[in-house]
Scaffold this motif. Structure first.
Motif, short mmCIF file in Angstrom:
data_model
loop_
_atom_site.label_atom_id
_atom_site.label_comp_id
_atom_site.label_asym_id
_atom_site.label_seq_id
_atom_site.Cartn_x
_atom_site.Cartn_y
_atom_site.Cartn_z
N TYR A 162 11.00 9.67 -4.34
CA TYR A 162 11.05 10.66 -3.26
C TYR A 162 10.55 10.05 -1.95
N ALA A 163 9.47 9.26 -2.03
CA ALA A 163 8.86 8.70 -0.83
C ALA A 163 9.61 7.46 -0.33
N GLY A 164 10.69 7.09 -1.02
CA GLY A 164 11.54 6.00 -0.54
C GLY A 164 11.03 4.61 -0.87
N HIS A 165 10.11 4.52 -1.85
CA HIS A 165 9.62 3.20 -2.25
C HIS A 165 10.57 2.56 -3.25
N GLU A 166 10.64 1.26 -3.19
CA GLU A 166 11.45 0.55 -4.17
C GLU A 166 10.74 0.61 -5.52
N ILE A 167 11.49 0.82 -6.55
CA ILE A 167 10.89 0.96 -7.87
C ILE A 167 11.19 -0.26 -8.71
N GLU A 168 10.14 -0.81 -9.27
CA GLU A 168 10.34 -1.92 -10.17
C GLU A 168 10.98 -1.39 -11.44
N ASP A 169 11.97 -2.05 -11.91
CA ASP A 169 12.63 -1.55 -13.10
C ASP A 169 12.85 -2.68 -14.11
N HIS A 170 13.01 -2.30 -15.34
CA HIS A 170 13.26 -3.27 -16.39
C HIS A 170 14.38 -2.77 -17.27
N ASP A 198 0.81 14.85 0.09
CA ASP A 198 2.19 14.83 0.57
C ASP A 198 3.14 14.47 -0.58
N GLY A 199 4.17 15.28 -0.79
CA GLY A 199 5.11 15.02 -1.87
C GLY A 199 4.83 15.81 -3.14
N ASP A 200 3.70 16.56 -3.16
CA ASP A 200 3.46 17.46 -4.29
C ASP A 200 4.50 18.57 -4.26
N LEU A 201 4.48 19.40 -5.31
CA LEU A 201 5.54 20.41 -5.43
C LEU A 201 5.10 21.80 -5.00
N CYS A 202 6.10 22.58 -4.57
CA CYS A 202 5.93 24.02 -4.35
C CYS A 202 6.67 24.70 -5.50
N ILE A 203 5.91 25.32 -6.40
CA ILE A 203 6.55 26.01 -7.53
C ILE A 203 6.87 27.43 -7.10
N MET A 255 0.83 -1.20 0.00
CA MET A 255 0.00 0.00 0.00
C MET A 255 0.86 1.25 0.00
N TYR A 256 0.37 2.24 -0.70
CA TYR A 256 1.08 3.51 -0.78
C TYR A 256 0.17 4.60 -0.22
N ASN A 257 0.72 5.39 0.66
CA ASN A 257 -0.07 6.37 1.39
C ASN A 257 0.39 7.80 1.06
N ARG A 258 -0.57 8.64 0.68
CA ARG A 258 -0.23 10.06 0.47
C ARG A 258 -1.24 10.90 1.25
N ALA A 259 -0.76 11.52 2.32
CA ALA A 259 -1.66 12.31 3.17
C ALA A 259 -2.08 13.61 2.48
N TYR A 260 -3.27 14.10 2.84
CA TYR A 260 -3.76 15.38 2.30
C TYR A 260 -2.90 16.51 2.86
N ILE A 261 -2.65 17.48 2.01
CA ILE A 261 -1.97 18.70 2.48
C ILE A 261 -3.04 19.66 3.01
N ARG A 262 -2.74 20.25 4.16
CA ARG A 262 -3.69 21.18 4.77
C ARG A 262 -2.96 22.46 5.17
N SER A 314 0.68 6.49 -14.70
CA SER A 314 1.91 6.92 -15.34
C SER A 314 2.46 8.16 -14.65
N GLY A 315 3.77 8.27 -14.69
CA GLY A 315 4.41 9.45 -14.13
C GLY A 315 4.63 9.41 -12.63
N ALA A 316 4.37 8.25 -12.00
CA ALA A 316 4.46 8.16 -10.54
C ALA A 316 5.88 7.91 -10.03
N ILE A 317 6.81 7.61 -10.94
CA ILE A 317 8.14 7.20 -10.50
C ILE A 317 8.88 8.27 -9.67
N PRO A 318 8.87 9.55 -10.09
CA PRO A 318 9.59 10.53 -9.25
C PRO A 318 9.05 10.59 -7.82
N TRP A 319 7.70 10.49 -7.67
CA TRP A 319 7.15 10.52 -6.31
C TRP A 319 7.55 9.26 -5.54
N LEU A 320 7.49 8.10 -6.19
CA LEU A 320 7.86 6.84 -5.52
C LEU A 320 9.30 6.92 -5.01
#
Ligand SMILES: [Zn+2]
Length: 185
Positions: free
Chosen positions: A115-123, A73-78, A1-8, A107-113
């Motif tokens: 950042y959040a320290g998850h192992e990334i499946e790669d090929h 959590d993990g979104d960007l501040c531009i 499971m992957y958890n991303r908390a709401y920003i408040r 798609s596009g989730a790899i940079p967040w994964l």
């Protein structure tokens, strides 16, 4: 499971910034705080400017009354920082939770994964040239590999008909050209 908390309102960033949600959204959580939707102001002490929040994948639609997507959590501040800081929550709940199948389909989730320290499946990607009739690898060909317009390898010789392997994470848009050396172009 992957958890991303709401920003408040009042949450921070990796550059010790502060999310300042105007009190026009709904409150959520304990203690109750205004939910942060995309485009909300963030003060960034690193570049001493006001930035805005920006959503990054993975996320599921969750919008406010004005149609803006919720920040996680993990979104960007531009802001003016060359490398955008990431938004950080003080609490792990409430949150958006993803299972592995859902994550794989986003798609596009790899940079967040990463950042959040998850192992990334790669090929690994390898190109191979074989003889259409015999199925045997063709020797003596020269090749070039490019990734996003940048040349990685040029004028290399195929080894047993195959190229050097690269990973999809590093080079999602790999292109391959092979030719027989000595040919007139
Ligand atoms: Zn900044």
């Amino acid at each position: 499971m992957y958890n991303r908390a709401y920003i408040r309102d009042g949450d921070s960033t990796t550059s010790h910034g502060e999310v300042r949600v105007p009190p026009i959204t709904m409150t959520i959580g304990s203690p109750p705080r205004f939910i942060c939707f995309e485009g909300s102001p963030v003060y960034c002490p690193a570049c001493k400017s006001m930035g805005v929040t920006k959503c990054v994948p993975p996320f599921r639609p969750f919008t406010g009354t004005d149609g803006r997507q919720i920040n996680l959590d993990g979104d960007l501040c531009i802001c003016k920082c060359p490398q955008p800081p990431r938004l950080k929550t003080a609490f792990n709940t409430p949150s958006m939770v993803f299972d592995a199948d859902e994550m794989a389909s986003m798609s596009g989730a790899i940079p967040w994964l990463a950042y959040a320290g998850h192992e990334i499946e790669d090929h690994e990607i390898v190109f191979e040239i074989v003889d259409a009739k015999t199925g045997r690898p063709i020797e003596g060909m020269t090749y070039k590999l490019a990734s996003g317009g940048r040349t990685l390898l040029d004028s290399k010789t195929l080894d047993n008909g195959t190229t050097k392997p690269y990973t999809i994470n590093e080079h999602p848009n790999l292109s391959f050209v092979a030719w027989v050396k000595g040919d007139n172009k």
